[in-house]
Write an enzyme that holds these catalytic residues in place. Sequence first.
Site, mmCIF file in Angstrom:
data_model
loop_
_atom_site.group_PDB
_atom_site.id
_atom_site.type_symbol
_atom_site.label_atom_id
_atom_site.label_comp_id
_atom_site.label_asym_id
_atom_site.label_seq_id
_atom_site.Cartn_x
_atom_site.Cartn_y
_atom_site.Cartn_z
ATOM 1 N N SER A 153 -43.334 88.407 -15.782
ATOM 2 C CA SER A 153 -43.430 89.547 -14.907
ATOM 3 C C SER A 153 -44.251 89.147 -13.426
ATOM 4 O O SER A 153 -44.120 88.043 -12.816
ATOM 5 C CB SER A 153 -43.871 90.895 -15.328
ATOM 6 O OG SER A 153 -43.325 91.771 -14.444
ATOM 7 N N ASP A 280 -31.967 93.078 -15.952
ATOM 8 C CA ASP A 280 -33.465 93.437 -15.720
ATOM 9 C C ASP A 280 -33.573 94.877 -14.742
ATOM 10 O O ASP A 280 -33.108 94.661 -13.678
ATOM 11 C CB ASP A 280 -34.249 92.361 -15.125
ATOM 12 C CG ASP A 280 -35.772 92.672 -15.105
ATOM 13 O OD1 ASP A 280 -35.998 93.811 -15.035
ATOM 14 O OD2 ASP A 280 -36.574 91.751 -14.913
ATOM 15 N N HIS A 307 -36.259 93.318 -19.050
ATOM 16 C CA HIS A 307 -37.408 92.847 -18.336
ATOM 17 C C HIS A 307 -38.310 92.520 -19.477
ATOM 18 O O HIS A 307 -39.158 93.306 -19.964
ATOM 19 C CB HIS A 307 -38.166 94.000 -17.497
ATOM 20 C CG HIS A 307 -39.259 93.647 -16.546
ATOM 21 N ND1 HIS A 307 -39.074 92.741 -15.626
ATOM 22 C CD2 HIS A 307 -40.567 93.817 -16.671
ATOM 23 C CE1 HIS A 307 -40.271 92.427 -14.991
ATOM 24 N NE2 HIS A 307 -41.170 92.933 -15.777
#
Length: 339
Positions: A153, A280, A307
């Site tokens: 991320s 995502d 995600h």
Amino acid sequence: MTLPSGRDFRPPWPLTSGHIQTMLSSSGVRRTLLPRRAYRVLEGAEPATIDGGDGVRLTGAYTAQKTQAESRGLAVLFHGWEGSVDSTYVLQTGSRLLDDGWDVFRLNFRDHGDSHALNEALFHSCRVDEVVHAVGDIARRWPSRCVALAGFSLGGNFALRVALRAPATGIPLNYALAVCPIIDPGEGLFSLEETAPWFYQAYFMNKWRHSLRAKQAAFPHREYFELQELRQNLRGLTEALVLRHTDFGSLQAYLDGYSVAGRALADMQIPATILTARDDPVIPVDAFEKLELPNHVELDIATYGGHCGFIRGWDMTSFCDDYIAARFNALAGGSSPIA
């Protein structure tokens, strides 16, 4: 050797839902169900304070492998926003790499983990210089024939920016892998506000406010924010802290400051892989499809995964572990880590 690809990830229903993948990725349920081997990187881990340059101190943990006569290399892992070296996905990946013969260093960004009292100035996502300096310090203190970096991320975004700067700063980085990295922060912020379900923003805001309160408690003589600012939504609080605590003149200038969209990665000199999922719900896939990348930077868009999830089944293990380990091991064996 055939490297795994995002298209190989085919989870059973209902793990085909990007929302379920995302919610499970950092949940307490997952931490409970994961097998004990997913926490092996904690055994014998050495806490460390790392030099971020200009007086900045960052924290982390180093674990030496014990499965092989000689280490395959040094794996450096970056967590996501408001995560830490003890985030589930970091522990699981680190444990897998440790079992495969890699020494593992897990790095906390400023104001993550329990490091709020180390540096008076607040964390923000444009503080890449201190992370570059920290990776250089890690490589010097634990020298290895091969250094590979993986981030998740926001940590994936940092991994790509560190890799971009590594050759010019003399860091002996051989490869970088980013899982669901933030590409265009402005678009990502808009997605969390406007298109993602409300509970994603609530989750991140709750963690961020808790972190900011911990920072205020660590430095009570500073006024980091006013109470009405803390009550704002994601965009409002980000803008308030950007204007109050950075040299950026606007929220957009700050967001552009850590963007890796468009041609930003076109000059990348070392091999890298970007893995994301089309479902995502946090980072829109459109930004990935607009990237202009050199041939040695691989973009792999899986159909499923959410995600930073990529959870294979009800044992809560992740396809990412095999994916990252296969590419790191190929690198250590002298093969290309790019499929």
